[in-house]
Structure formats: C-alpha cells, structure tokens
Design a protein around this motif. Sequence first.
Motif, PDB file in Angstrom:
ATOM      1  N   PHE A 255      18.370 -10.634  22.098  1.00 16.44           N
ATOM      2  CA  PHE A 255      17.222 -10.995  22.927  1.00 16.44           C
ATOM      3  C   PHE A 255      16.036 -11.434  22.078  1.00 16.44           C
ATOM      4  O   PHE A 255      15.238 -12.276  22.511  1.00 16.44           O
ATOM      5  N   VAL A 256      15.924 -10.880  20.889  1.00 19.03           N
ATOM      6  CA  VAL A 256      14.857 -11.322  19.984  1.00 19.03           C
ATOM      7  C   VAL A 256      15.076 -12.777  19.599  1.00 19.03           C
ATOM      8  O   VAL A 256      14.137 -13.591  19.575  1.00 19.03           O
ATOM      9  N   VAL A 257      16.331 -13.134  19.310  1.00 21.23           N
ATOM     10  CA  VAL A 257      16.658 -14.524  18.968  1.00 21.23           C
ATOM     11  C   VAL A 257      16.435 -15.429  20.176  1.00 21.23           C
ATOM     12  O   VAL A 257      15.878 -16.533  20.052  1.00 21.23           O
ATOM     13  N   GLN A 258      16.860 -14.986  21.355  1.00 28.58           N
ATOM     14  CA  GLN A 258      16.673 -15.796  22.559  1.00 28.58           C
ATOM     15  C   GLN A 258      15.192 -16.053  22.834  1.00 28.58           C
ATOM     16  O   GLN A 258      14.799 -17.173  23.184  1.00 28.58           O
ATOM     17  N   ALA A 259      14.386 -15.013  22.675  1.00 27.52           N
ATOM     18  CA  ALA A 259      12.943 -15.177  22.906  1.00 27.52           C
ATOM     19  C   ALA A 259      12.345 -16.149  21.899  1.00 27.52           C
ATOM     20  O   ALA A 259      11.524 -17.016  22.261  1.00 27.52           O
ATOM     21  N   GLN A 260      12.753 -16.037  20.640  1.00 22.48           N
ATOM     22  CA  GLN A 260      12.207 -16.914  19.615  1.00 22.48           C
ATOM     23  C   GLN A 260      12.723 -18.340  19.777  1.00 22.48           C
ATOM     24  O   GLN A 260      12.001 -19.298  19.491  1.00 22.48           O
ATOM     25  N   GLN A 261      13.960 -18.498  20.237  1.00 17.41           N
ATOM     26  CA  GLN A 261      14.505 -19.831  20.503  1.00 17.41           C
ATOM     27  C   GLN A 261      13.675 -20.523  21.585  1.00 17.41           C
ATOM     28  O   GLN A 261      13.320 -21.709  21.455  1.00 17.41           O
ATOM     29  N   ALA A 262      13.362 -19.791  22.651  1.00 12.71           N
ATOM     30  CA  ALA A 262      12.544 -20.362  23.717  1.00 12.71           C
ATOM     31  C   ALA A 262      11.141 -20.690  23.211  1.00 12.71           C
ATOM     32  O   ALA A 262      10.565 -21.728  23.567  1.00 12.71           O
ATOM     33  N   ALA A 339      10.563 -21.614  11.716  1.00 19.54           N
ATOM     34  CA  ALA A 339      10.802 -20.673  10.617  1.00 19.54           C
ATOM     35  C   ALA A 339      10.975 -19.255  11.149  1.00 19.54           C
ATOM     36  O   ALA A 339      11.816 -18.489  10.656  1.00 19.54           O
ATOM     37  N   SER A 340      10.213 -18.901  12.160  1.00 21.16           N
ATOM     38  CA  SER A 340      10.355 -17.573  12.771  1.00 21.16           C
ATOM     39  C   SER A 340      11.709 -17.414  13.437  1.00 21.16           C
ATOM     40  O   SER A 340      12.282 -16.319  13.457  1.00 21.16           O
ATOM     41  N   LEU A 341      12.247 -18.508  13.977  1.00 24.83           N
ATOM     42  CA  LEU A 341      13.584 -18.460  14.571  1.00 24.83           C
ATOM     43  C   LEU A 341      14.631 -18.174  13.504  1.00 24.83           C
ATOM     44  O   LEU A 341      15.547 -17.364  13.720  1.00 24.83           O
ATOM     45  N   ASP A 342      14.510 -18.839  12.355  1.00 22.47           N
ATOM     46  CA  ASP A 342      15.440 -18.552  11.255  1.00 22.47           C
ATOM     47  C   ASP A 342      15.355 -17.084  10.844  1.00 22.47           C
ATOM     48  O   ASP A 342      16.380 -16.423  10.606  1.00 22.47           O
ATOM     49  N   ASN A 343      14.138 -16.575  10.778  1.00 26.76           N
ATOM     50  CA  ASN A 343      13.955 -15.172  10.401  1.00 26.76           C
ATOM     51  C   ASN A 343      14.544 -14.238  11.453  1.00 26.76           C
ATOM     52  O   ASN A 343      15.149 -13.206  11.111  1.00 26.76           O
ATOM     53  N   ALA A 344      14.375 -14.580  12.730  1.00 24.20           N
ATOM     54  CA  ALA A 344      14.926 -13.743  13.801  1.00 24.20           C
ATOM     55  C   ALA A 344      16.446 -13.689  13.724  1.00 24.20           C
ATOM     56  O   ALA A 344      17.055 -12.629  13.920  1.00 24.20           O
ATOM     57  N   LYS A 345      17.080 -14.828  13.438  1.00 21.11           N
ATOM     58  CA  LYS A 345      18.539 -14.848  13.320  1.00 21.11           C
ATOM     59  C   LYS A 345      18.997 -14.011  12.129  1.00 21.11           C
ATOM     60  O   LYS A 345      19.986 -13.262  12.222  1.00 21.11           O
ATOM     61  N   ARG A 346      18.289 -14.129  11.011  1.00 18.54           N
ATOM     62  CA  ARG A 346      18.673 -13.349   9.830  1.00 18.54           C
ATOM     63  C   ARG A 346      18.473 -11.857  10.076  1.00 18.54           C
ATOM     64  O   ARG A 346      19.306 -11.037   9.680  1.00 18.54           O
ATOM     65  N   SER A 347      17.382 -11.505  10.737  1.00 14.59           N
ATOM     66  CA  SER A 347      17.123 -10.094  11.030  1.00 14.59           C
ATOM     67  C   SER A 347      18.166  -9.544  12.006  1.00 14.59           C
ATOM     68  O   SER A 347      18.614  -8.395  11.864  1.00 14.59           O
ATOM     69  N   ALA A 348      18.550 -10.365  12.995  1.00 16.39           N
ATOM     70  CA  ALA A 348      19.578  -9.934  13.942  1.00 16.39           C
ATOM     71  C   ALA A 348      20.913  -9.723  13.233  1.00 16.39           C
ATOM     72  O   ALA A 348      21.633  -8.757  13.515  1.00 16.39           O
ATOM     73  N   ALA A 349      21.242 -10.620  12.316  1.00 17.50           N
ATOM     74  CA  ALA A 349      22.488 -10.478  11.555  1.00 17.50           C
ATOM     75  C   ALA A 349      22.462  -9.212  10.703  1.00 17.50           C
ATOM     76  O   ALA A 349      23.448  -8.463  10.632  1.00 17.50           O
ATOM     77  N   LEU A 350      21.324  -8.962  10.060  1.00 20.62           N
ATOM     78  CA  LEU A 350      21.197  -7.757   9.236  1.00 20.62           C
ATOM     79  C   LEU A 350      21.315  -6.500  10.090  1.00 20.62           C
ATOM     80  O   LEU A 350      21.997  -5.536   9.708  1.00 20.62           O
ATOM     81  N   SER A 351      20.663  -6.502  11.247  1.00 20.80           N
ATOM     82  CA  SER A 351      20.724  -5.342  12.129  1.00 20.80           C
ATOM     83  C   SER A 351      22.146  -5.086  12.603  1.00 20.80           C
ATOM     84  O   SER A 351      22.596  -3.938  12.671  1.00 20.80           O
ATOM     85  N   ALA A 352      22.875  -6.169  12.921  1.00 16.16           N
ATOM     86  CA  ALA A 352      24.265  -6.015  13.360  1.00 16.16           C
ATOM     87  C   ALA A 352      25.119  -5.439  12.238  1.00 16.16           C
ATOM     88  O   ALA A 352      25.961  -4.554  12.470  1.00 16.16           O
ATOM     89  N   ARG A 353      24.936  -5.930  11.019  1.00 15.46           N
ATOM     90  CA  ARG A 353      25.713  -5.404   9.884  1.00 15.46           C
ATOM     91  C   ARG A 353      25.397  -3.922   9.643  1.00 15.46           C
ATOM     92  O   ARG A 353      26.303  -3.102   9.460  1.00 15.46           O
TER      93      ARG A 353
END
Length: 447
Positions: A255-262, A339-353
């Motif tokens: 949802f963080v990625v979705q919000a930042q994508q929008a 740039a914030s979207l890229d960061n959100a995706k990386r943070s989401a990936a890290l959180s999932a790992r």
Amino acid sequence: MSRALHPGRLSLLLAGLFSALPAFATDLLQVYRYALAYDAQYTAARASAAAGREKQPQALAGLLPTIAATGNTYWNDSTYKGSISALNDSYHNKYNSHSYGVSLTQPLFRWQNFVQYDQSKLLVLQTEANFAQAGQDLILRVAQAYFDVLVAVENLRAVQANKTAIAQQLEQAKKNFEVGIATVTDTYESQSRFDLATAEEIAAENELEVNRYALRVLIGTDPGELNRLKPTAIMAPPQPASMEQWVEAAERDSFVVQAQQAATEAAAKAVEINRADHYPTVDVVASYNQNNGPGQFGVGSIDNTTSQIGLQLNIPIFQGGAVNSKTREAIARRDAEAASLDNAKRSAALSARQSYLGVVNGLAGVRALEAALVSSLSSLESNRLGYEVGVRINIDVLNAENQVYVTRRDLARTRFDTLLAQLRLKAAVGALGEGDLEQINSLFEAP
C-alpha cells in the motif's frame, strides 16, 4: 404461600451469582475491535481519508457550469437644475430602483480542468492506499502491544519460578551448613542469586505494568487478563515458500508503493496542469438582467430586460513568467515523487525480506529453543541429583536453574516475534487484514 423477593435482595443475589462466574480473558480480536473504535491515530487516518475523497467532486466542478444570481435595490435622491424645452425649472425626486440578473458559464475548453479531474482520481487512489496502510498499521500495533504484554507475563512467571527454586536451594544450603555437610560459601552463593532474582522480579513487574498501560492507551480500557498462546500451537511457514515471490509482490502491491505510485502520477499531471495556463480557454456564457425604476429625472418608469448568450475566448499572452516558473517547480516535484517511488519499492522489498526471514528463522528458533528447554530441564534434574549425592556443588544447580529461566524467556519471546513477523510479511505485500488476525487468534486460549 410464596413471598415476593425484595428488589434489594434480588440485586444482591444477582451480584453474588455473577461474581461467582469465571472471568473470561480478552482475546486478540476483541482488543483489535476496541482499537478500531478508540485509537486516535486510526481515527485521524479515517478523517483524512474522508477529506481526501472530496478531491474528485471538487475537480469535477471545474467541468460543470457555474450559475450566479445577482440583485440590488437602491434608494435614489436626485436633484436636477436646468431647462427642458421652454421650461426653466428644477426637479427633486426620491425613488427606488431595482435590478436583478442570472448568469451562466459553461466551460467548453479549459484543458487544465480536464487534466485536474484526471489528477483528482489519482489523489483519491493515494488517499485510499494511505487509509488501507493505516488499517494494516493498526493491526500491527495491536498485535505488538498484545504480544508485549504476554511476553512480559511469561518473563515474570519465569523470573518468579526461578526465584522460588533459588529460595528452596537457599534453604537447603542453610540446612546443609547447619549440619556441617556444606560450606558457608554455598549459602552466600544462593543468597546472592536470590537477591538478584528479587531485583529481576521487580524489573519484570515494572515491565509488565508499562506494557499493560501501553495496551490500555491503544484501546481505551483495561483489557484485563489476556488469552495465552497454546503450548501446542503450530505456526505455519510462509506460503509461497519463495522469498523472491514475496519481494516481487511487495514491490507491486504494498500500500505504501501504491500510494506513492499514485502520488508520482498525480505530480506528472500537475506539470500538464501548469503548462495548460498558456492555452486559450473557451466558455459558453449566458445572462439575463432586468432593471426597474423611474425614467430620467423621475418622469415615467423604465422596465429594461436584457438577455445574452455567446462564446467567450480568453487567450493568455504574458503573465510575468509565472507559468514557466510554476511548470519548472512542478517538474522538480514530479522528479522528487519518482525518486520517492523508487525508495518506496526498495523499502517494501527490504521489509518483505526481513519479515520472511523473521518467520523462517523464527520457526527454526522456536524448534531449537523447545529442544533446549527439554535439555535444560534434564540438566537441572541431573545437577540437583548430583548435588544431593555430593558430585555437584551448589553453584552448578543455580546455573542450571538460571539456564531454564533464560530458555523459557527466550522461547516465549521468539514465539511472539515469529507471529508478529508473519503479520508483517502479509503487511509488506498489502494483504494483511482482519482474517489474518483471526487466524493468529485461533492459536490462543484462555489461561
């Protein structure tokens, strides 16, 4: 003949009956539902979501007609001096004049309004994603607070059990010293461990009280006794069993990625909106006006009606460079959001790992600590038997007892950390909901 029971006696009887009933512990779902209604952070998120949804009807208004009505009435006091035809005279007249009108403007071409309407849909998507994330955060905060209390309870129970065992060992050491089969050193060692266990008990009680208060702040009431994790509870490993699949889902569905994508797409629309201030606009305009009052010099009366309809074209030519500046600003904000979207995706990936490894390693840790607890209990029994027959000294027994306490504490904490990691993993991919909390709740039972 039967006698009616006095109301006061009936109240006392009912009070006694209900006080005799067993108290029910509060489960995880009850705590969550209390938090839904009470938590200020979630209440603020709900209100923010309601406010954000208004962006779309506000933008739609830019595509719809605007209608305005006007009206006025004036008191006139006029004096005229001069000649009219062959008359030389002066006129002084007092009268009311009235007028009213209605105007309509319908945009035909205002490109920025069309783009702003499209942008509003993205802003609503961002709002909904943020609200969904707030719902997931509430589940995690409730689970964390609930588990913290239970960990503190298990820690206190282990500390108290360890203190009781040390007290028994201290008593035995004193008796052995009195009969001359042990040295005073054993007594000192046991006393030292007992004093340390007392200090740990005070710290554990304080931790439990703080954690219970933190839970109360979250739900607005004292939850009482909480359900405990079943000793036979089985925690399932993540499905699918591939960490990369969870990572890919997090980068896409969080949802963080979705919000930042929008937000990123809305920022791109803002660039187009600002550029559109250079474009001409075309509107349909219509008006109806009526004026009532006396004629010139107060003679006669006038009833004037005017109706108009047509097209109005507006061509911006120069606005002091403001449009270009706002466009450059919008481009910079668009790049920042990207740039914030890229960061959100990386943070989401890290959180999932991290969450995936937390579940997998947590399950392995639980199995290891369960085996360690069995070994620690066996070691304690062996050391007690060895102390009785004289092949072990008092410090060996105390160390074995302490090891059992430490293992029990670590096992309880690892179990709850694993459950929380399971919830965090679901949250990382935007899939955490009340159903997951129900599944976790089924692993608990009343104490």
